[in-house]
Design a protein around this motif. Structure first.
Motif, PDB file in Angstrom:
ATOM      1  N   ARG A 105       0.815  -1.215   0.000  1.00 58.33           N
ATOM      2  CA  ARG A 105       0.000   0.000   0.000  1.00 58.33           C
ATOM      3  C   ARG A 105       0.850   1.267   0.000  1.00 58.33           C
ATOM      4  O   ARG A 105       0.396   2.321  -0.462  1.00 58.33           O
ATOM      5  CB  ARG A 105      -0.940  -0.008   1.203  1.00 58.33           C
ATOM      6  N   ALA A 106       2.091   1.178   0.483  1.00 52.98           N
ATOM      7  CA  ALA A 106       2.910   2.384   0.619  1.00 52.98           C
ATOM      8  C   ALA A 106       3.996   2.519  -0.435  1.00 52.98           C
ATOM      9  O   ALA A 106       4.646   3.560  -0.505  1.00 52.98           O
ATOM     10  CB  ALA A 106       3.553   2.408   2.006  1.00 52.98           C
ATOM     11  N   THR A 107       4.192   1.492  -1.273  1.00 51.67           N
ATOM     12  CA  THR A 107       5.316   1.520  -2.210  1.00 51.67           C
ATOM     13  C   THR A 107       4.925   2.211  -3.516  1.00 51.67           C
ATOM     14  O   THR A 107       3.849   2.802  -3.642  1.00 51.67           O
ATOM     15  CB  THR A 107       5.818   0.086  -2.466  1.00 51.67           C
ATOM     16  N   THR A 108       5.785   2.112  -4.522  1.00 48.52           N
ATOM     17  CA  THR A 108       5.575   2.788  -5.796  1.00 48.52           C
ATOM     18  C   THR A 108       4.560   2.044  -6.647  1.00 48.52           C
ATOM     19  O   THR A 108       4.344   0.839  -6.471  1.00 48.52           O
ATOM     20  CB  THR A 108       6.891   2.879  -6.568  1.00 48.52           C
ATOM     21  N   PRO A 109       3.917   2.734  -7.603  1.00 47.11           N
ATOM     22  CA  PRO A 109       2.968   2.046  -8.489  1.00 47.11           C
ATOM     23  C   PRO A 109       3.591   0.871  -9.243  1.00 47.11           C
ATOM     24  O   PRO A 109       2.949  -0.160  -9.432  1.00 47.11           O
ATOM     25  CB  PRO A 109       2.519   3.169  -9.446  1.00 47.11           C
ATOM     26  N   ALA A 110       4.836   1.033  -9.682  1.00 43.78           N
ATOM     27  CA  ALA A 110       5.481  -0.052 -10.429  1.00 43.78           C
ATOM     28  C   ALA A 110       5.646  -1.296  -9.563  1.00 43.78           C
ATOM     29  O   ALA A 110       5.436  -2.426 -10.023  1.00 43.78           O
ATOM     30  CB  ALA A 110       6.842   0.410 -10.954  1.00 43.78           C
TER      31      ALA A 110
END
Length: 597
Positions: A473-478
């Motif tokens: 939930r907190a990381t990058t879209p990729a």
């Protein structure tokens, strides 16, 4: 005054398209990675950048101007440039939005294309050096610039190889010229390798997944996508155009080592480019057929070489790793697992304590290549074990896709199998095996300690995924998209899979002491989910130490790397038996594994 430490970036210098004697490269400066210009004719280097956080992204255009990306601690910034021989530093694309760099390309006539990650999407810009650019398009999600044609008319954008739109070709006005490969079945994965630099050409080079092999492919506006299946390879490859011919240089990763091939697409021929055994970390052809490459093996630090003898920038420290370096293959019910093993030069009868260095990725592999951590551990008397578990590259598509026990658990099973094999052979001490990993490798360290606690004496996890749901939930879209591919859905769709593979689920079962390193500005393995995991360890009375860095996931300042290395070595000294002297012994012969062709 000599720097107390040095950093090395494993990349070739970029060569000026109009003058092969002008190059730009990255090297150490006071413990930071910085950009330098290299005049091969004069054999003279000039430092271009000098920034507190270091600099790594660089380029050189046909006019000899040196480009670099100035970013803050979060990785956001803008492109700048300077004439080759020095002068004022100027904004490369004035007025361009700040973001994370996703590629830069400059044509011979000075047209500049750049991609910038702006969080929820990627902005593609086109302009002239030193002038305000215009926005070509804005796309959702992460992608990178895959190249621009010599006339500046077409731009390639690369997404994930698994996407139906793995590569999108657009015109300068933003119109879509092609989407590759488009909806398809098995074997439709594509990796963008760039447009041919030959004047007048609009041919795009790609690598195609054939299901059990990899092969070059090309695309042109006139002929569309064309496969070159006659030139297939059994393991992963990357490719680059020769600048003055319809030939490509293919670099193959195979069983922890590298092979180079010269492929002529016109005559449908292929030949080997001789290199010493080991790993070619990067390779690039130059006009006339010469090849520059960056070579290393486990015992020797990387060196730059050129097949025609042109003067390349001087090498970094000429480190030679002590000990004996070999390989072995561990038979399992799922196939042979390949391991690179380094044994210390010591005297005595007892097998040494062992540190399993767990590589990240998962789409990566450990190479027969120099690693400063391996050097430090072997010199300290530890055996170092690097396992190319299932999911690693360099062993073919089937090995890379093999996750039968689920995300993480498959890899932990391979680590356990290799440990058992080494202990049975008498090569390492069974009661003194530790794990050390970074990023995805650190995730596997935490999962292994929680699911197979009796096997490991200690663990070091640097910037790990510790709680899959919170990290997702907190990381990058990729990375969210990568998670969805690995698990077959999002945490809302398949919550049991995320929970079953999350180290947080098994935190209370950990018995070995842990050193956990987090980064306060890490967007890939965010700090919040690491803190949650540490709280779970504390609640279960698991012994642990924590070290926090004020950096992002990647860093260009050697001080942070050295701080982690020193703290980790101290931690191992207190948690593992002291390395005992042992008599030199013949390293194990390779056991039944295939050899590079």
């Amino acid at each position: 005054m000599t720097s107390p430490f040095q950093v090395f970036v494993a990349a070739l210098p970029d060569v000026c398209p109009s003058d092969p004697c002008r190059m730009v490269f990255t090297a150490d400066s006071g413990g930071r990675c910085e950009v330098f210009a290299w005049d091969a004719a004069a054999r003279r280097a000039r430092q271009v950048t000098d920034r507190p956080g270091g600099t790594v992204h660089r380029a050189i255009d046909a006019d000899g101007c040196v480009w670099w990306f100035e970013e803050d601690a979060s990785g956001r910034g803008r492109w700048w440039f300077q004439p080759f021989d020095g002068g004022p530093r100027l904004p490369g694309l004035p007025g361009a939005p700040a973001g994370q760099p996703r590629g830069l390309a400059v044509t011979a006539d000075g047209t500049v294309a750049a991609a910038v990650d702006r969080g929820p999407g990627t902005v593609v810009l086109v302009g002239r050096r030193g002038r305000v650019p215009h926005e070509v398009l804005r796309v959702p999600g992460g992608c990178r610039l895959g190249g621009i044609t010599p006339d500046g008319a077409l731009i390639a954008l690369a997404s994930s190889a698994d996407d139906a739109a793995a590569v999108t070709v657009v015109a300068r006005d933003g119109r879509t010229a092609a989407v590759l490969p488009g909806p398809g079945g098995p074997g439709s994965r594509l990796w963008c390798q760039g447009f041919s630099p030959r004047p007048g050409s609009r041919e795009l080079l790609l690598v195609r997944d054939l299901g059990d092999r990899y092969a070059p492919a090309t695309w042109t506006p006139e002929d569309g996508l064309r496969a070159h299946d006659w030139c297939a390879f059994d393991t992963e490859v990357s490719a680059r155009w020769y600048p003055d011919a319809r030939r490509v240089l293919v670099r193959q990763d195979r069983h922890g080592r590298s092979l180079l091939h010269r492929v002529d697409l016109g005559t449908r021929s292929r030949e080997a480019v001789p290199t010493p055994p080991g790993s070619v970390l990067d390779a690039a052809p130059r006009p006339g057929g010469a090849v520059d490459y960056l070579w290393t093996d486990t015992a020797h630090a990387p060196v730059l070489r050129a097949t025609d003898g042109i003067a390349l920038p001087p090498p970094g420290p000429r480190a030679v790793v002590p000990g004996r370096h070999t390989e072995l293959w561990t038979p399992t019910s799922s196939g042979r697992v390949h391991t690179l093993l380094s044994l210390p030069d010591t005297s005595g009868a007892a097998p040494p304590p062992a540190v399993f260095l767990v590589h990240g990725g998962p789409a990566d592999h450990d190479r027969d290549a120099y690693d400063a951590t391996v050097h430090s551990l072997v010199a300290s008397g530890y055996a170092v074990v690097r396992v190319n578990y299932r999911g690693s590259t360099g062993y073919g598509p089937r090995w890379r896709r093999a996750f039968p026990a689920g995300v993480g658990h498959t890899q932990v099973a391979d680590l356990a199998a290799v440990r058992a094999d080494l202990v049975a052979r008498g090569l390492v001490a069974g009661e003194a095996c530790a794990l050390w990993g970074v990023s995805w490798g650190a995730y596997l360290v935490l999962l292994a300690l929680g699911t197979r606690p009796g096997l490991w004496r200690a663990g070091i996890a640097v910037k790990p995924v510790a709680d899959w749901v919170a990290a997702h939930r907190a990381t990058t879209p990729a990375l969210r998209a990568l998670d969805a591919r690995l698990f077959g859905g999002t945490p809302d769709q398949v919550p049991e899979r995320y929970a079953g593979s999350s180290p947080l689920t098994y935190a209370a079962a950990v018995t070995a002491p842990l050193l956990v390193v987090g980064a306060t500005r890490d967007a890939k393995c965010p700090p919040g989910q690491i803190r949650t995991y540490l709280a779970a360890l504390a609640a279960a009375d698991v012994p642990f130490e924590a070290l926090w860095l004020d950096t992002g996931h990647d860093g260009y300042d050697g001080a942070a790397h050295v701080a982690v290395l020193r703290r980790s070595l101290r931690f191992l000294r207190t948690r593992l038996p002291e390395p005992a002297p042992r008599a030199p012994s013949r390293p194990p012969a390779p056991a039944g594994g295939p050899r590079p062709r």
